[in-house]
Scaffold this active site. Sequence first.
Site, PDB file in Angstrom:
ATOM      1  CE  LYS A   1     -12.827 -28.681  34.230  1.00 37.85           C
ATOM      2  NZ  LYS A   1     -13.190 -27.311  34.626  1.00 37.85           N
TER       3      LYS A   1
ATOM      4  CD  GLN B   1     -11.471 -24.799  36.882  1.00 33.29           C
ATOM      5  OE1 GLN B   1     -11.416 -25.477  35.862  1.00 33.29           O
ATOM      6  NE2 GLN B   1     -12.474 -24.886  37.737  1.00 33.29           N
TER       7      GLN B   1
ATOM      8  CG  ASP C   1     -16.228 -23.555  30.884  1.00 35.93           C
ATOM      9  OD1 ASP C   1     -16.529 -24.753  31.053  1.00 35.93           O
ATOM     10  OD2 ASP C   1     -15.259 -23.010  31.447  1.00 35.93           O
TER      11      ASP C   1
END
Length: 304
Positions: A52, A96, A119
């Site tokens: 990412k 994460q 997200d």
Amino acid sequence: MARILDGAAISAAIKQEVAEEVKLLATRGIRPGLAAVLVGNVAASQIYVRSKVQACAELGIYSDLITPPETVTTEEMLDLVAALNQRDEIDGILIQLPLPRHVETKALLDAVLPAKDVDGFHPVNAGRLQAGRPALAPCTPAGVIEILKRSGIPIEGQHAVVVGRSDIVGKPAAMLLLHQNATVTICHSKTRDLGSITRQADILVAAIGRPGFITPEMVKPGATIIDVGINRLTKREEFDRFFAGDAKREAAFLKRGSTIVGDVHPKAFEVAGAYTPVPGGVGLLTIAMLMANTVRAAKMRRGL
Ligand SMILES: NC(=O)c1ccc[n+]([C@@H]2O[C@H](COP(=O)([O-])OP(=O)(O)OC[C@H]3O[C@@H](n4cnc5c(N)ncnc54)[C@H](OP(=O)(O)O)[C@@H]3O)[C@@H](O)[C@H]2O)c1
């Protein structure tokens, strides 16, 4: 022969578009920024976060990698999120998952400013998505829609069956398909006679987390299969169960000691009209959509 829906080509096209938008924003003095929070030493998470951060660099997006230790407390993480919410150069906050057991994941996800929730996991964004309002949608389900649209697979009026109802994949994928005018059925572990339902699917989305769970007899001939699953196989007998006779894969398996299989048995792809391979399918879209969401968040926050 079923058509392969090429995640690599589609994700490259999306990244190209995002890079162009980043350039355009630069002319107005704006550089989108992503904060990636990686707790502890989970190997898979480290690989995902590295990809990412690398994608940010490729596309001209600013990134800040923050790596609290495994022992970090919920309170310390909440303080970190509060600080990131305040920082003006940060448009997106990515935490994460999974987090260590002692950290309260839901409390943290709820603490992220919805405007920076790239997200799409915050309840405000989940609600906005359901209500059909502009929202930051979760990246993997958004990627599923991009694959279908950019591959010219019709969605409107099609029967889409989603197997899996997680907040991260199954539920938002079903909602996005509904917004595209599919007729949607959601299945889960308590669904009776699953095969009789999956066999009705024009579009079958598998987000289960069980290797090769969808078998050929569960698929309507000619259906489009979107395999979201990522399952790592390390045992020889598991490899043989799915890939016996696949020399190319076997060589890679022997070299690396593992291979990845989706939630769909490779034999089921032979029944399909089109399918996303694993690897090389949905997984690649997740990062591309994260980049797209970061740029979108940067624009939305500035009213652009
Ligand atoms: N490509 C990507 O970037 C990406 C991103 C995220 C996840 N994934 C992968 O996608 C898969 C799903 O992830 P997730 O986070 O959604 O998993 P999850 O939270 O574990 O959810 C799995 C879902 O599958 C359902 N399920 C389990 N066993 C079943 C069965 N026997 N029959 C029917 N349904 C069953 C569960 O039903 P219940 O609700 O009834 O328990 C649940 O809704 C995993 O392989 C994961 O690695 C990939």
